[in-house]
Design a protein around this motif. Structure first.
Motif, mmCIF file in Angstrom:
data_model
loop_
_atom_site.group_PDB
_atom_site.id
_atom_site.type_symbol
_atom_site.label_atom_id
_atom_site.label_comp_id
_atom_site.label_asym_id
_atom_site.label_seq_id
_atom_site.Cartn_x
_atom_site.Cartn_y
_atom_site.Cartn_z
ATOM 1 N N VAL A 1 2.127 -5.895 14.654
ATOM 2 C CA VAL A 1 2.672 -4.577 14.364
ATOM 3 C C VAL A 1 2.301 -4.132 12.955
ATOM 4 O O VAL A 1 1.837 -3.008 12.737
ATOM 5 C CB VAL A 1 4.201 -4.567 14.568
ATOM 6 C CG1 VAL A 1 4.813 -3.286 14.010
ATOM 7 C CG2 VAL A 1 4.532 -4.705 16.044
ATOM 8 N N THR A 2 2.496 -5.003 11.954
ATOM 9 C CA THR A 2 2.176 -4.611 10.591
ATOM 10 C C THR A 2 0.672 -4.437 10.409
ATOM 11 O O THR A 2 0.240 -3.699 9.519
ATOM 12 C CB THR A 2 2.708 -5.632 9.569
ATOM 13 O OG1 THR A 2 2.199 -6.937 9.877
ATOM 14 C CG2 THR A 2 4.220 -5.672 9.596
ATOM 15 N N GLY A 3 -0.133 -5.059 11.238
ATOM 16 C CA GLY A 3 -1.576 -4.855 11.181
ATOM 17 C C GLY A 3 -1.992 -3.454 11.561
ATOM 18 O O GLY A 3 -3.128 -3.041 11.302
ATOM 19 N N GLN A 4 -1.083 -2.694 12.148
ATOM 20 C CA GLN A 4 -1.355 -1.313 12.522
ATOM 21 C C GLN A 4 -0.951 -0.334 11.419
ATOM 22 O O GLN A 4 -1.031 0.873 11.596
ATOM 23 C CB GLN A 4 -0.606 -0.979 13.812
ATOM 24 C CG GLN A 4 -1.044 -1.826 14.993
ATOM 25 C CD GLN A 4 -0.047 -1.777 16.144
ATOM 26 O OE1 GLN A 4 1.048 -1.245 16.004
ATOM 27 N NE2 GLN A 4 -0.434 -2.318 17.280
ATOM 28 N N VAL A 5 -0.506 -0.872 10.281
ATOM 29 C CA VAL A 5 -0.086 -0.040 9.152
ATOM 30 C C VAL A 5 -1.189 -0.021 8.095
ATOM 31 O O VAL A 5 -1.600 -1.071 7.599
ATOM 32 C CB VAL A 5 1.216 -0.566 8.518
ATOM 33 C CG1 VAL A 5 1.639 0.336 7.362
ATOM 34 C CG2 VAL A 5 2.330 -0.637 9.567
ATOM 35 N N ALA A 6 -1.657 1.170 7.737
ATOM 36 C CA ALA A 6 -2.640 1.305 6.661
ATOM 37 C C ALA A 6 -1.913 1.510 5.341
ATOM 38 O O ALA A 6 -0.873 2.170 5.280
ATOM 39 C CB ALA A 6 -3.553 2.492 6.934
ATOM 40 N N GLY A 7 -2.459 0.943 4.285
ATOM 41 C CA GLY A 7 -1.943 1.212 2.949
ATOM 42 C C GLY A 7 -2.632 2.442 2.389
ATOM 43 O O GLY A 7 -3.841 2.615 2.563
ATOM 44 N N LEU A 8 -1.857 3.311 1.746
ATOM 45 C CA LEU A 8 -2.422 4.521 1.144
ATOM 46 C C LEU A 8 -1.994 4.580 -0.320
ATOM 47 O O LEU A 8 -0.800 4.705 -0.623
ATOM 48 C CB LEU A 8 -1.932 5.765 1.889
ATOM 49 C CG LEU A 8 -2.371 7.123 1.309
ATOM 50 C CD1 LEU A 8 -3.885 7.222 1.235
ATOM 51 C CD2 LEU A 8 -1.782 8.265 2.133
ATOM 52 N N LEU A 9 -2.956 4.478 -1.216
ATOM 53 C CA LEU A 9 -2.695 4.503 -2.651
ATOM 54 C C LEU A 9 -3.095 5.860 -3.217
ATOM 55 O O LEU A 9 -4.256 6.278 -3.084
ATOM 56 C CB LEU A 9 -3.481 3.396 -3.347
ATOM 57 C CG LEU A 9 -3.340 3.344 -4.867
ATOM 58 C CD1 LEU A 9 -1.897 3.058 -5.268
ATOM 59 C CD2 LEU A 9 -4.281 2.292 -5.450
ATOM 60 N N LEU A 10 -2.142 6.538 -3.835
ATOM 61 C CA LEU A 10 -2.424 7.820 -4.469
ATOM 62 C C LEU A 10 -2.767 7.566 -5.928
ATOM 63 O O LEU A 10 -1.905 7.160 -6.715
ATOM 64 C CB LEU A 10 -1.209 8.748 -4.343
ATOM 65 C CG LEU A 10 -0.697 8.975 -2.913
ATOM 66 C CD1 LEU A 10 0.419 10.015 -2.900
ATOM 67 C CD2 LEU A 10 -1.826 9.374 -1.977
ATOM 68 N N ALA A 11 -4.045 7.778 -6.278
ATOM 69 C CA ALA A 11 -4.551 7.391 -7.603
ATOM 70 C C ALA A 11 -5.431 8.476 -8.203
ATOM 71 O O ALA A 11 -6.411 8.188 -8.882
ATOM 72 C CB ALA A 11 -5.341 6.077 -7.486
ATOM 73 N N ALA A 12 -5.077 9.743 -7.971
ATOM 74 C CA ALA A 12 -5.948 10.839 -8.376
ATOM 75 C C ALA A 12 -5.544 11.506 -9.681
ATOM 76 O O ALA A 12 -6.313 12.288 -10.240
ATOM 77 C CB ALA A 12 -5.989 11.902 -7.273
ATOM 78 N N GLY A 13 -4.340 11.220 -10.184
ATOM 79 C CA GLY A 13 -3.801 11.951 -11.325
ATOM 80 C C GLY A 13 -4.618 11.845 -12.599
ATOM 81 O O GLY A 13 -5.224 10.806 -12.883
ATOM 82 N N GLY A 14 -4.603 12.944 -13.359
ATOM 83 C CA GLY A 14 -5.405 13.014 -14.572
ATOM 84 C C GLY A 14 -4.686 12.579 -15.826
ATOM 85 O O GLY A 14 -5.289 12.567 -16.906
ATOM 86 N N GLY A 15 -3.409 12.236 -15.740
ATOM 87 C CA GLY A 15 -2.676 11.778 -16.923
ATOM 88 C C GLY A 15 -2.546 12.857 -17.984
ATOM 89 O O GLY A 15 -2.816 12.608 -19.161
ATOM 90 N N LEU B 1 1.692 3.219 4.813
ATOM 91 C CA LEU B 1 2.594 2.850 3.728
ATOM 92 C C LEU B 1 2.010 3.399 2.430
ATOM 93 O O LEU B 1 0.884 3.066 2.067
ATOM 94 C CB LEU B 1 2.766 1.337 3.651
ATOM 95 C CG LEU B 1 3.748 0.821 2.601
ATOM 96 C CD1 LEU B 1 4.515 -0.389 3.129
ATOM 97 C CD2 LEU B 1 3.015 0.450 1.312
ATOM 98 N N VAL B 2 2.769 4.256 1.761
ATOM 99 C CA VAL B 2 2.271 4.978 0.589
ATOM 100 C C VAL B 2 2.795 4.350 -0.691
ATOM 101 O O VAL B 2 3.992 4.069 -0.828
ATOM 102 C CB VAL B 2 2.688 6.462 0.656
ATOM 103 C CG1 VAL B 2 2.154 7.223 -0.554
ATOM 104 C CG2 VAL B 2 2.182 7.102 1.954
ATOM 105 N N LEU B 3 1.888 4.156 -1.648
ATOM 106 C CA LEU B 3 2.219 3.611 -2.960
ATOM 107 C C LEU B 3 1.554 4.490 -4.018
ATOM 108 O O LEU B 3 0.499 5.080 -3.764
ATOM 109 C CB LEU B 3 1.713 2.169 -3.074
ATOM 110 C CG LEU B 3 2.187 1.331 -4.273
ATOM 111 C CD1 LEU B 3 3.692 1.109 -4.215
ATOM 112 C CD2 LEU B 3 1.462 -0.018 -4.289
#
Length: 226
Positions: free
Chosen positions: A13-27, A113-115
């Motif tokens: 079941v957890t193998g069907q979950v993609a990780g999504l990392l939001l890393a676009a910010g310009g600071g 899963l969003v981080l």
């Protein structure tokens, strides 16, 4: 009465979950230094976040890039990640969330899963705990019932980490929610409005004992980086 299961069923079941990392910010409040490229323990911050997702149980990881995306590609080691360009990154986190969800179209992922890249205090343990809560929901009923219900249950899932009862990241969305999340994601709010609207359906998982949900937003916050 239902039975919580671990082992092969949960792993599938957890193998069907993609990780999504939001890393676009310009600071912007960091003098225009992209958060993905901030140094933490000798390496770009984006690498630490990807490792947290992988070590926590996300085999497939999509990373949304924006500010100085070419430099991130050149300096960070992100093997086997799907790198997603967000040309609208200056419009806020909502645009990155929409880009990331769009990148999952056509994949086998039933949930995401969003981080966030600027929360180094959130590591593999919090990721694993949210995934475990998701797996428990999807495998917590008898095997003969799972075949009929599993696909729809997985796509309908909403799970969020909390810190002293306050909702935070990681947050997990079943695929049935992606269109709604994308439609509601504007500015820097991300999925906040959507989660508030669907609060009764969100499974909350306390992670304050294994993670710290601080952000790296200002010059003062840089002291939290190693």
């Amino acid at each position: 009465m239902t039975t919580r299961r671990t082992g092969p069923d949960a792993e599938r079941v957890t193998g069907q979950v993609a990780g999504l990392l939001l890393a676009a910010g310009g600071g912007r409040r960091l003098g225009g230094r992209p958060k993905a490229l901030l140094t933490h323990r000798g390496r770009p911050l984006v690498e630490h976040a990807v490792r947290a997702l992988r070590a926590g149980g996300c085999e497939r990881v999509h990373v949304v890039l924006g500010a100085r995306a070419d430099d991130v590609r050149a300096r960070a080691e992100l093997p086997d990640c799907v790198l997603v360009d967000n040309p609208d990154w200056e419009r806020g986190m909502g645009s990155s969330l929409r880009a990331g969800l769009a990148s999952l179209a056509g994949t086998e992922a039933r949930a995401v899963l969003v981080l966030l890249v600027d929360q180094p205090g959130i590591g593999p343990q919090a990721v694993a705990r949210v995934l475990a809560a998701y797996a428990a929901r999807e495998t917590g009923y008898p095997r003969d019932a799972r075949s009929a219900r599993e696909g729809q249950e997985a796509r309908n899932s909403l799970v969020s980490a909390t810190y002293a009862g306050v909702r935070g990241h990681p947050v997990l969305f079943g695929a049935a929610h992606w269109a709604g999340v994308a439609a509601a994601a504007t500015g820097d709010r991300g999925a906040r409005a959507y989660l508030k609207e669907h609060a009764d359906a969100v499974a909350l998982v306390e992670c304050g004992d294994v993670a710290e949900a601080y952000d790296i937003d200002t010059e003062e916050d840089l002291s939290r980086l190693g």
